[in-house]
Design an enzyme around this catalytic site. Structure first.
Site, PDB file in Angstrom:
ATOM      1  N   TYR A   1      -2.876   3.961   4.775  1.00 47.72           N
ATOM      2  CA  TYR A   1      -3.441   2.838   4.024  1.00 47.72           C
ATOM      3  C   TYR A   1      -3.046   1.505   4.665  1.00 47.72           C
ATOM      4  CZ  TYR A   1      -4.557  -0.071  -0.071  1.00 47.72           C
ATOM      5  OH  TYR A   1      -5.063  -1.014  -0.929  1.00 47.72           O
TER       6      TYR A   1
ATOM      7  N   GLY B   1      -4.087   1.116   8.319  1.00 44.02           N
ATOM      8  CA  GLY B   1      -5.554   1.018   8.320  1.00 44.02           C
ATOM      9  C   GLY B   1      -5.997  -0.389   7.946  1.00 44.02           C
TER      10      GLY B   1
ATOM     11  N   ASN C   1      -0.986  -6.225  -6.419  1.00 46.36           N
ATOM     12  CA  ASN C   1      -1.260  -5.265  -7.513  1.00 46.36           C
ATOM     13  C   ASN C   1      -2.086  -5.876  -8.646  1.00 46.36           C
ATOM     14  OD1 ASN C   1       1.238  -4.539  -6.051  1.00 46.36           O
ATOM     15  ND2 ASN C   1       1.154  -2.731  -7.359  1.00 46.36           N
TER      16      ASN C   1
ATOM     17  N   SER D   1      -1.846   2.149 -15.122  1.00 47.77           N
ATOM     18  CA  SER D   1      -2.653   3.171 -15.796  1.00 47.77           C
ATOM     19  C   SER D   1      -1.785   4.360 -16.213  1.00 47.77           C
ATOM     20  CB  SER D   1      -3.836   3.604 -14.924  1.00 47.77           C
ATOM     21  OG  SER D   1      -3.417   3.812 -13.591  1.00 47.77           O
TER      22      SER D   1
ATOM     23  N   PHE E   1       1.491   4.403 -17.025  1.00 52.32           N
ATOM     24  CA  PHE E   1       2.330   4.074 -18.186  1.00 52.32           C
ATOM     25  C   PHE E   1       1.487   3.979 -19.461  1.00 52.32           C
ATOM     26  CE2 PHE E   1       6.113   1.780 -15.847  1.00 52.32           C
ATOM     27  CZ  PHE E   1       6.519   3.017 -15.336  1.00 52.32           C
TER      28      PHE E   1
ATOM     29  N   GLY F   1      13.899   2.158 -11.259  1.00 51.76           N
ATOM     30  CA  GLY F   1      13.006   1.249 -11.975  1.00 51.76           C
ATOM     31  C   GLY F   1      13.314  -0.224 -11.728  1.00 51.76           C
TER      32      GLY F   1
ATOM     33  N   ARG G   1       7.126  -5.504  -8.874  1.00 50.58           N
ATOM     34  CA  ARG G   1       5.743  -5.762  -8.482  1.00 50.58           C
ATOM     35  C   ARG G   1       5.275  -6.973  -9.286  1.00 50.58           C
ATOM     36  NH1 ARG G   1       7.165  -2.356  -5.476  1.00 50.58           N
ATOM     37  NH2 ARG G   1       6.052  -0.523  -4.677  1.00 50.58           N
TER      38      ARG G   1
HETATM   39  P1  NAD Z   1     -10.812   1.925  -6.315  1.00 53.88           P
HETATM   40  O1  NAD Z   1     -10.280   3.162  -5.688  1.00 53.88           O
HETATM   41  O2  NAD Z   1     -11.059   1.914  -7.785  1.00 53.88           O
HETATM   42  O3  NAD Z   1     -12.153   1.445  -5.596  1.00 53.88           O
HETATM   43  C1  NAD Z   1     -12.476   1.741  -4.268  1.00 53.88           C
HETATM   44  C2  NAD Z   1     -13.929   2.171  -4.229  1.00 53.88           C
HETATM   45  O4  NAD Z   1     -14.307   2.443  -2.879  1.00 53.88           O
HETATM   46  C3  NAD Z   1     -14.171   3.455  -5.020  1.00 53.88           C
HETATM   47  O5  NAD Z   1     -15.293   3.308  -5.847  1.00 53.88           O
HETATM   48  C4  NAD Z   1     -14.409   4.517  -3.927  1.00 53.88           C
HETATM   49  O6  NAD Z   1     -15.218   5.572  -4.374  1.00 53.88           O
HETATM   50  C5  NAD Z   1     -15.027   3.681  -2.831  1.00 53.88           C
HETATM   51  N1  NAD Z   1     -14.864   4.233  -1.491  1.00 53.88           N
HETATM   52  C6  NAD Z   1     -13.727   4.730  -0.935  1.00 53.88           C
HETATM   53  N2  NAD Z   1     -13.958   5.140   0.330  1.00 53.88           N
HETATM   54  C7  NAD Z   1     -15.275   4.884   0.588  1.00 53.88           C
HETATM   55  C8  NAD Z   1     -16.104   5.097   1.700  1.00 53.88           C
HETATM   56  N3  NAD Z   1     -15.642   5.658   2.825  1.00 53.88           N
HETATM   57  N4  NAD Z   1     -17.409   4.734   1.608  1.00 53.88           N
HETATM   58  C9  NAD Z   1     -17.897   4.198   0.472  1.00 53.88           C
HETATM   59  N5  NAD Z   1     -17.153   3.979  -0.628  1.00 53.88           N
HETATM   60  C10 NAD Z   1     -15.852   4.314  -0.565  1.00 53.88           C
HETATM   61  O7  NAD Z   1      -9.791   0.760  -5.924  1.00 53.88           O
HETATM   62  P2  NAD Z   1      -9.764  -0.774  -6.330  1.00 53.88           P
HETATM   63  O8  NAD Z   1      -8.482  -1.028  -7.026  1.00 53.88           O
HETATM   64  O9  NAD Z   1     -11.029  -1.197  -6.996  1.00 53.88           O
HETATM   65  O10 NAD Z   1      -9.656  -1.454  -4.898  1.00 53.88           O
HETATM   66  C11 NAD Z   1     -10.768  -2.062  -4.252  1.00 53.88           C
HETATM   67  C12 NAD Z   1     -10.332  -2.641  -2.916  1.00 53.88           C
HETATM   68  O11 NAD Z   1      -9.292  -3.623  -3.131  1.00 53.88           O
HETATM   69  C13 NAD Z   1      -9.747  -1.599  -1.968  1.00 53.88           C
HETATM   70  O12 NAD Z   1     -10.187  -1.869  -0.652  1.00 53.88           O
HETATM   71  C14 NAD Z   1      -8.259  -1.814  -2.074  1.00 53.88           C
HETATM   72  O13 NAD Z   1      -7.585  -1.448  -0.895  1.00 53.88           O
HETATM   73  C15 NAD Z   1      -8.170  -3.303  -2.351  1.00 53.88           C
HETATM   74  N6  NAD Z   1      -6.919  -3.624  -3.067  1.00 53.88           N
HETATM   75  C16 NAD Z   1      -6.782  -3.317  -4.394  1.00 53.88           C
HETATM   76  C17 NAD Z   1      -5.578  -3.586  -5.043  1.00 53.88           C
HETATM   77  C18 NAD Z   1      -5.384  -3.289  -6.510  1.00 53.88           C
HETATM   78  O14 NAD Z   1      -4.270  -3.515  -7.018  1.00 53.88           O
HETATM   79  N7  NAD Z   1      -6.362  -2.842  -7.258  1.00 53.88           N
HETATM   80  C19 NAD Z   1      -4.526  -4.155  -4.329  1.00 53.88           C
HETATM   81  C20 NAD Z   1      -4.702  -4.434  -2.975  1.00 53.88           C
HETATM   82  C21 NAD Z   1      -5.907  -4.173  -2.357  1.00 53.88           C
HETATM   83  N1  UDP Z   2       5.668   3.779 -10.359  1.00 58.19           N
HETATM   84  C1  UDP Z   2       6.436   4.291 -11.409  1.00 58.19           C
HETATM   85  N2  UDP Z   2       5.863   5.223 -12.211  1.00 58.19           N
HETATM   86  C2  UDP Z   2       4.600   5.689 -12.057  1.00 58.19           C
HETATM   87  C3  UDP Z   2       3.818   5.163 -10.987  1.00 58.19           C
HETATM   88  C4  UDP Z   2       4.394   4.215 -10.151  1.00 58.19           C
HETATM   89  O1  UDP Z   2       7.591   3.884 -11.613  1.00 58.19           O
HETATM   90  O2  UDP Z   2       4.180   6.548 -12.843  1.00 58.19           O
HETATM   91  C5  UDP Z   2       6.264   2.733  -9.500  1.00 58.19           C
HETATM   92  C6  UDP Z   2       6.134   2.984  -8.002  1.00 58.19           C
HETATM   93  O3  UDP Z   2       7.249   3.703  -7.529  1.00 58.19           O
HETATM   94  C7  UDP Z   2       6.102   1.572  -7.445  1.00 58.19           C
HETATM   95  C8  UDP Z   2       5.436   0.742  -8.561  1.00 58.19           C
HETATM   96  O4  UDP Z   2       5.525   1.546  -9.736  1.00 58.19           O
HETATM   97  O5  UDP Z   2       7.412   1.092  -7.238  1.00 58.19           O
HETATM   98  C9  UDP Z   2       3.977   0.422  -8.283  1.00 58.19           C
HETATM   99  O6  UDP Z   2       3.312   1.625  -7.927  1.00 58.19           O
HETATM  100  P1  UDP Z   2       1.730   1.688  -7.705  1.00 58.19           P
HETATM  101  O7  UDP Z   2       1.435   3.056  -7.182  1.00 58.19           O
HETATM  102  O8  UDP Z   2       1.024   1.226  -8.923  1.00 58.19           O
HETATM  103  O9  UDP Z   2       1.448   0.567  -6.607  1.00 58.19           O
HETATM  104  P2  UDP Z   2       2.072   0.242  -5.159  1.00 58.19           P
HETATM  105  O10 UDP Z   2       3.329   1.010  -4.958  1.00 58.19           O
HETATM  106  O11 UDP Z   2       1.003   0.636  -4.209  1.00 58.19           O
HETATM  107  O12 UDP Z   2       2.343  -1.199  -5.225  1.00 58.19           O
END
Ligand code: NAD
Ligand code: UDP
Ligand code: UDP
Length: 316
Positions: free
Chosen positions: A146, A149, A175, A190, A192, A208, A212
């Site tokens: 991730y 990428g 986040n 989601s 929690f 804990g 974030r």
């Molecule tokens: P999500 O998983 O709900 O949405 C991603 C969407 O992309 C999904 O609908 C999935 O089906 C689609 N998808 C995945 N691979 C694909 C592909 N190869 N071709 C076409 N569609 C594809 O996630 P999200 O939280 O809505 O995140 C959206 C974007 O924001 C992502 O790029 C994610 O990396 C970025 N982002 C989100 C967060 C967050 O906290 N939600 C944080 C940092 C970055």
């Molecule tokens: N986390 C947790 N319980 C859960 C899921 C995640 O304590 O059921 C923690 C995880 O270890 C991380 C933080 O919550 O420190 C945020 O995790 P998340 O997967 O939401 O996002 P990211 O780590 O990608 O920021």
């Protein structure tokens, strides 16, 4: 403002579906492209049949030929559980998929906003994170599919900009939470909330104490649209809420908002879990005139209400 044709990749996902709503509300034509890997039809069901909304089931790893004035590239699974399910596919989406999106934008002379992530900072040694910080990422760890990428995707955007004059906008999202986050996608908010509503123990990873910073989805979408429609910078610009909480504090806040009497249990911390994360949003404030408006408590209340409704409808 003139109306545009706007392509949203990943438009059936959590963030993408809210973005599609806002773009339609503003009078634009929206083409939503999604392969439904981590998104769902339910997120966009209310838009089906709208005269300015079009849905294409498509994987961006394959070339795509449609015409658009602007492109928001959100396609990529965002939760560790989802992006680690098929790590090679995740890398292809952020690399081969990104090339296709940039190729499309180049052909159409359209502007591309790419959603990068705070994960490019890895387990950060600079706190709060400023855009100038290059990050501390393990290139071969379980999160690398991730975060590496996403780092390649940023490089691709900058190089298409430099080589071809393509108009790119890079945001680093921190986040984000809110309604339509997939209930089983494994992200902490989601998890929690669903655990609290089901009367199951809340699974706190590690001690804990890791932190974030949580941004409510409506604030985030406003930030994305402001970034797309400003002329000053390609970015990257951080978009997130600087309110920083430990996961322990988050668990307690979720129990308070849901009124649940669930226990909190400790389970092992996943490898390479970042210890702290908080955006410096000075740039977003200055360039976009943007800052988040929703406090954690208020955002959690709206999110809990959504999951409660879905549980009542039997949709979850
Ligand atoms: P999500 O998983 O709900 O949405 C991603 C969407 O992309 C999904 O609908 C999935 O089906 C689609 N998808 C995945 N691979 C694909 C592909 N190869 N071709 C076409 N569609 C594809 O996630 P999200 O939280 O809505 O995140 C959206 C974007 O924001 C992502 O790029 C994610 O990396 C970025 N982002 C989100 C967060 C967050 O906290 N939600 C944080 C940092 C970055
Ligand atoms: N986390 C947790 N319980 C859960 C899921 C995640 O304590 O059921 C923690 C995880 O270890 C991380 C933080 O919550 O420190 C945020 O995790 P998340 O997967 O939401 O996002 P990211 O780590 O990608 O920021
Ligand atoms: N591409 C696409 N849709 C388009 C234009 C291009 O999917 O509308 C793909 C194309 O298949 C190519 C990639 O984007 O593989 C990169 O395109 P670019 O024009 O940058 O490179 P080239 O075609 O010269 O390899």
């Amino acid at each position: 403002m003139s109306y545009k044709t706007i392509l949203v990749t990943g438009g059936a996902g959590f963030l993408g579906s809210h973005l599609c709503d806002r773009l339609i509300e503003q009078g634009n034509d929206v083409i939503c492209v999604d392969n439904f890997f981590s998104g769902s039809k339910q997120n966009i069901a209310h838009l089906i049949g709208h005269p300015r909304f079009e849905l294409i089931r498509h994987d961006i790893v394959r070339p795509l030929f449609v015409e658009a004035d602007q492109v928001y590239n959100l396609a990529c699974p965002a939760s560790p559980k989802a992006y680690q399910f098929n790590p090679i596919k995740t890398i292809k989406t952020s690399t081969v998929g990104m090339v296709n999106v940039l190729g499309l934008a180049k052909r159409c002379s359209s502007r591309v906003l790419h959603t990068s992530t705070s994960e490019v900072y890895g387990d950060p040694e600079v706190h709060p994170q400023v855009e100038e910080y290059w990050g501390n990422v393990n290139p071969i760890g379980p999160r690398s599919c991730y975060d590496e990428g996403k780092r390649v995707a940023e490089s691709l955007c900058m190089n298409y900009h430099l080589a071809h004059g393509l108009e790119v906008r890079i945001v680093r999202i921190f986040n984000t939470y809110g309604p339509r986050m997939h209930p089983d996608d494994g992200r902490v908010v989601s998890n929690f909330i669903m655990q609290a509503l089901r009367g199951e123990p809340l699974t706190l990873y590690g001690d804990g104490e890791q932190t974030r910073s949580f941004c409510y989805v409506d604030d985030l979408v406003n930030g994305l649209m402001r970034m797309m429609n400003q002329e000053e910078t390609t970015g990257p610009v951080n978009i997130g809420n600087p309110g920083e909480f430990s996961m322990k504090e988050l668990a307690e806040a979720v129990l308070a908002v849901t009124g649940s009497s669930s226990d909190i249990i400790h389970v092992p911390l996943p490898q390479d879990d970042p210890k702290q994360r908080c955006p410096d949003i000075t740039k977003a404030k200055r360039i976009l005139g943007w800052e988040p408006k929703t406090q954690l408590r208020e955002g959690l209340e709206a999110t809990v209400e959504y999951y409660r409704e879905q549980l009542q409808k039997g949709s979850l």
